[in-house]
Write an enzyme that holds these catalytic residues in place. Structure first.
Site: not given
Ligand code: NAD
Length: 446
Positions: A130
């Site tokens: 990561k």
């Molecule tokens: P992203 O940047 O696309 O979206 C993040 C979202 O979280 C946004 O809507 C933002 O407003 C919100 N957010 C941020 N801080 C916040 C807070 N304090 N309270 C409430 N909401 C908040 O990110 P993503 O890629 O959708 O990732 C989200 C989660 O999923 C993370 O934990 C990431 O590690 C996990 N994840 C992502 C993927 C991927 O393919 N992108 C895969 C597995 C896991």
């Protein structure tokens, strides 16, 4: 297994300073400690060999870089970034790159270890890695984000590579970020080698070597697993209601795919605020995704009621999908939840106290390492396509994803039954057994 130092190119060696977070790094207390405790619990349950525990208790390699970026007004700013390579006994390190002000070495370590567990659990040939840069990208222009991305990749140098460590999007990074990474990485390679550069990251735009289905893959996987849970509980997804925290790549796709299947979105929350449906028909997930994209978040969505964070956690629904950051389902918020299932789209959204409350209250959990594995699975497909010069179609991607998730779900369910474990511990136990098996067969060099 590669333990210790990676092979470095000259650009990386000058910037690399192992293990020392910059003084300004915010404390993200004990997140990696929490992963280790979760691994210990599962290792006890699975009767794991002590060596494997010892190996997984510390990342194989940690890269910390501090690098300068020219800003639009001519100033130079310094940025701190990390890449943690937890374990690669199953294959190249794999895991996203995050841009967020709270990024710290401890957080990246935990996220890398979760990737090791996730890849082993779904049985794909990747290890866990990561990365992240400590920055709020909303305070930068698009050109500044691009220059910062390119300079970070240059600083990482040979610490990433198609057969060694393969990043992907995470919080605040996306397909465009991945395209900049490929372009920068390719520019540092000899021209004859550049054809290999595409596979240095996954999650690229489809027009630039990405896979169809990758953008929605994590959300798709969340929905596939909710469907499996629903089938086990003799209900249909079309009858379910749900709430979503975080309406970015993972949350918005999960919400939209669930909407297509007839489920009803009752509330959503993100960094801008929280909104609740005013009718039983729920919020229109497509329109909400469009609104969030345009305005930066869910707040202000027309035809919805603005609510507080406390009220959001209390909204009644069948499923809650945390899809934002770590540590959201705490002991306190878990007591407020009014749902039957927590389907973890985010990594590490539930604290150990939160877990205990969910267990006590009989709320089921589809743990992150299983529930959000769709992203890394389709990343694996993208990597295979890049290396083989192939292009799969959407049906092929969705079917293969579903098959892998069904096998992983069945393995975890089997472990739950075999050892009378909760789903999180069972998922870790399945993953750790897989890793133990490889060490037993390969041995430890020399
Ligand atoms: P992203 O940047 O696309 O979206 C993040 C979202 O979280 C946004 O809507 C933002 O407003 C919100 N957010 C941020 N801080 C916040 C807070 N304090 N309270 C409430 N909401 C908040 O990110 P993503 O890629 O959708 O990732 C989200 C989660 O999923 C993370 O934990 C990431 O590690 C996990 N994840 C992502 C993927 C991927 O393919 N992108 C895969 C597995 C896991």
């Amino acid at each position: 297994m590669t333990n210790g130092t990676a092979t470095l190119n000259p650009s990386a060696s000058s910037a690399r300073s192992c293990c020392t977070p910059p003084a300004s790094a915010p404390a993200h207390p004990k997140l990696f400690e929490r992963v280790r405790e979760q691994m210990d619990l599962a290792a006890d349950a699975a009767g794991l060999a002590p060596e494997v525990r010892k190996i997984l208790a510390a990342p194989a390699c940690e890269v910390a870089v501090n690098f300068p970026v020219k800003m639009d007004d001519g100033r130079v700013e310094m940025f701190s970034g990390y890449r943690v390579q937890h374990n690669n006994v199953l294959g190249p390190f794999k895991g996203g790159i995050r841009y967020h002000p709270d990024v710290s070495l401890d957080e990246v370590r935990a996220l890398a270890a979760w990737m090791t567990i996730k890849c082993a659990l779904v049985d794909i040939p990747f290890g866990g890695g990561k990365g992240g840069v400590q920055v709020d990208p909303a305070t930068l222009s698009r050109r500044e984000v691009e220059r910062m991305t390119r300079r970070f990749v240059y600083a990482l140098g040979a610490n990433i590579g198609p057969g060694y460590d393969v990043p992907a999007p995470d919080v605040n990074t996306d397909a465009r970020t991945m395209a900049w990474i490929v372009d920068t990485y390719a520019a540092t390679m000899p021209p004859q080698e550049r054809y290999r550069a595409l596979a240095v990251v996954t999650g690229k735009p489809v027009s630039a070597g990405g896979s169809v289905g990758r953008e929605k893959a994590t959300g798709q996987g969340v929905v596939d697993l909710i469907e499996m849970w629903a089938a086990d509980h003799k209900c249909k997804v079309s009858d379910l209601t749900y709430t979503v925290q975080g309406f970015g790549k993972v949350g918005s796709w999960a919400a939209r795919i669930l909407k297509d299947k007839g489920a009803k979105l009752m509330a959503a929350q993100d960094v801008t605020g929280a909104v609740k449906a005013t009718t039983p028909a729920g919020l229109d997930a497509d329109a909400l995704a469009e609104h969030a994209k345009k305005t930066g978040g869910v707040a202000g969505f027309p035809a919805a009621q603005a609510i507080t964070l406390d009220q959001f956690f209390g909204v009644q629904a069948d499923v809650f999908i945390p899809a934002a950051l770590e540590n959201q389902v705490t002991g306190q918020s878990a007591r407020k939840l009014n749902v039957r299932l927590v389907a973890e789209g985010a990594n590490g959204p539930t604290t150990p106290e939160g877990d205990a409350v969910l267990r006590e209250r009989g709320i089921d959990v589809l743990p992150d390492v299983l529930c959000n594995a769709g992203g890394v699975i389709v990343s694996y497909f993208e990597w295979l396509q890049n290396r083989g010069g192939a292009a799969w179609n959407a049906t092929e991607v969705d079917q293969r994803l579903r098959e892998i998730l069904e096998r992983a779900y069945a393995r975890v369910k089997g472990m739950v039954a075999e050892k009378s474990l909760d789903w999180r511990t069972a998922a870790y136990a399945v993953a750790l057994r897989r890793i133990e098996q490889v060490y037993a067969e390969r041995g430890i060099f020399p």
